[in-house]
Design an enzyme around this catalytic site. Sequence first.
Site: not given
Length: 259
Positions: A26-27, A29-30, A32, A82, A174
């Site tokens: 998960g790198a 954006r954000g 990560g 994924d 979540y």
Amino acid sequence: MTETGMSGSLKGKSGSLKGKVAFVAGASRGIGRTVALALAEAGAAVAVAARSEEEGRLPGTIHAVADRIVASGGRALAVPCDVTVEKSVETAVAATAEEFGGIDILIANAGVLWLGPVESTPLKRWQLCLDVNLTGVFLVTKAVIPYVRERDGGSLVAVTTGGVALTDRGANAYWVSKAAVERLYLGLAADLRSDNIAVNCLAPSRVVLTEGWRAGGGGRDIPPEMVEPPEAMARAAVLLAGQNASGITGTVQRSESLA
């Protein structure tokens, strides 16, 4: 609460990550992205892993992050991944180990956000949160462990959320998925202690307004004093990445208690 678990001491091995290899799920954006850049700045070679090979609804790609690391003099590999598909995860992890000679660090950050009430949550949204936020962490962790074990020690870090503890504010998919991750990692710390592998969870102390939050935060207005810069998570992740089982392990940490 800033930390729980078997070892809450903030002493341990940290600092330079030169010679280490990090796989960041998960790198693109954000949080990560910010963590991947910070790990590279600390000296680690970084596998930038996510599905985002091209610009989509949200900005950011694995290639843009890897290119920035390389342009700054670091080592990086963009690996399509994924986290909900076991074969995709295994391929990405194996490609990382082949490129850099092994893996020492995992940052399991890939996630999706859904904060709607349970009674109005579509089943597909519930399942997506569990598939990405929980099963995705399970799959990347399972795939990485043998490589970290070969290095005679290392660090696994799962990114969770302070919302796990906010039971007075209701329930949503979540928070449930992240609570399960914390249980997974707290138990895994005991399993991997003899392998000299640190296992910790890391949650923001406040809200990090990532692209995903802005897209899925339900239109919530966050007061400025409740907003945390992503760099706080990055600094904390670098510290935890430098641990092994003789340092911080078996804990749920909050970023601003470490940064």
